[in-house]
Design an enzyme around this catalytic site. Structure first.
Site, PDB file in Angstrom:
ATOM      1  N   SER A  53      79.183 -43.258  -0.402  1.00  0.00           N
ATOM      2  CA  SER A  53      79.550 -41.860  -0.546  1.00  0.00           C
ATOM      3  C   SER A  53      80.459 -41.656  -1.762  1.00  0.00           C
ATOM      4  O   SER A  53      80.035 -41.900  -2.891  1.00  0.00           O
ATOM      5  CB  SER A  53      80.197 -41.379   0.759  1.00  0.00           C
ATOM      6  N   ASP A  60      70.873 -37.876   7.080  1.00  0.00           N
ATOM      7  CA  ASP A  60      72.259 -37.678   6.672  1.00  0.00           C
ATOM      8  C   ASP A  60      72.543 -36.178   6.615  1.00  0.00           C
ATOM      9  O   ASP A  60      71.888 -35.454   5.852  1.00  0.00           O
ATOM     10  CB  ASP A  60      72.467 -38.314   5.293  1.00  0.00           C
ATOM     11  N   HIS A  62      74.992 -40.829   7.998  1.00  0.00           N
ATOM     12  CA  HIS A  62      75.961 -41.161   6.953  1.00  0.00           C
ATOM     13  C   HIS A  62      76.981 -42.204   7.408  1.00  0.00           C
ATOM     14  O   HIS A  62      77.881 -42.552   6.665  1.00  0.00           O
ATOM     15  CB  HIS A  62      76.698 -39.880   6.541  1.00  0.00           C
TER      16      HIS A  62
END
Length: 277
Positions: free
Chosen positions: A148, A224, A257
């Site tokens: 991320s 996600d 995620h």
């Protein structure tokens, strides 16, 4: 450097350490896994940069990387994601800015420029400390990966230092932070309203400006919830295609995620890096 803890794992040593950083002007904590192969000689170093809200501990405790790192003989170094402390300017109610959200950049705007120097910390100060305190680290063989916000950090460092890093991969990276709703407000606060200053910390814009890297590996969860507004991996794919940079983009259907996603493909990434380090 202070040793916070050590534990034997997969015949290697997992440690957590703390030191006072000259860049951030705060104590900084990081973890290092030294694989068993270090008993016989130097080993390559793989840096893992964590995402928003994380510390060094998230991947250290949930990333499930030690078995693969021990198998391939790779040292894993996991820095924190931001400076921390009572005197560090912060927005406690905003998880996308401040503590846990340093974006691996050097802030230029007051008051953040005094502490938020994560780019210099992870690219210069911490590697120098690792070289000094861990003589088994072979810094002629370095790779980068992250998740991320940390994927963003890994991509930008690789593009700015292609002579230093031999490999780079990412899990669900923020590929264009200058337009992502996760990061554009933070870039404005850290770097100011002139968006030309943001380009130095945006992987897609660095590529558009001529920066190159030999190849990238990216894994992205198809389920996600942040895919459309925060991550946008297709923008990295378009930039790499235009620049002739090889990119393997794996869309992993059904994955989200979380660290359940990351740990599912962690061994694949470490094996991929080990083949290049």
């Amino acid at each position: 450097m202070e040793t916070v803890s050590t534990a034997k794992s997969h015949e290697g040593l997992q440690g957590v350490y703390r030191h006072v950083s000259g860049e951030t002007k705060t104590p900084m904590t990081f973890s290092v896994f030294v694989p068993p192969q270090a008993a016989k000689g130097k080993v390559p170093v793989l840096w893992y940069f964590s995402g928003l809200t994380c510390t060094h501990a998230n991947v250290t405790e949930k990333g499930e990387f030690r078995a693969a790192a021990a198998q391939h003989g790779v040292m894993i170094v996991c820095p924190d994601t931001s400076p921390r402390g009572a005197d560090v300017p912060d927005e406690p109610d905003n998880w996308q800015f401040g503590s846990g959200a340093g974006f691996y950049l050097d802030a230029t705007q007051a008051p953040y420029d005094q502490n938020y120097r994560m780019y210099s910390y992870v690219s210069k100060e911490l590697p120098e400390l690792i070289a000094e305190q861990f003589p088994v680290a072979d810094l002629s063989r370095q790779g980068l990966f992250g998740h991320s916000m940390g994927g963003h950090g890994a991509l930008t460092l690789a593009l700015k230092h292609p002579e230093r890093y031999k490999s780079c991969s990412a899990f669900a990276p923020i590929v264009q932070p200058s337009t992502s709703d996760w990061s554009a407000p933070a870039l404005n606060k850290f770097l100011g309203p002139d968006e030309s200053a943001w380009r130095d910390y945006d992987a897609t814009l660095l590529i558009a400006d001529g920066k190159k890297f030999k190849e990238f590996l990216v894994d992205q969860g198809g389920s996600d919830p942040f895919l459309q507004k925060g991550l946008k991996p297709w923008l990295l794919e378009e930039a790499c295609q235009a620049a002739g940079i090889p990119l393997t983009l794996n869309m992993r259907e059904g994955y989200d995620h979380s660290y359940y996603f990351i740990s599912s493909f962690m061994a694949d990434h470490i094996a991929w890096h080990a083949a290049r380090l």
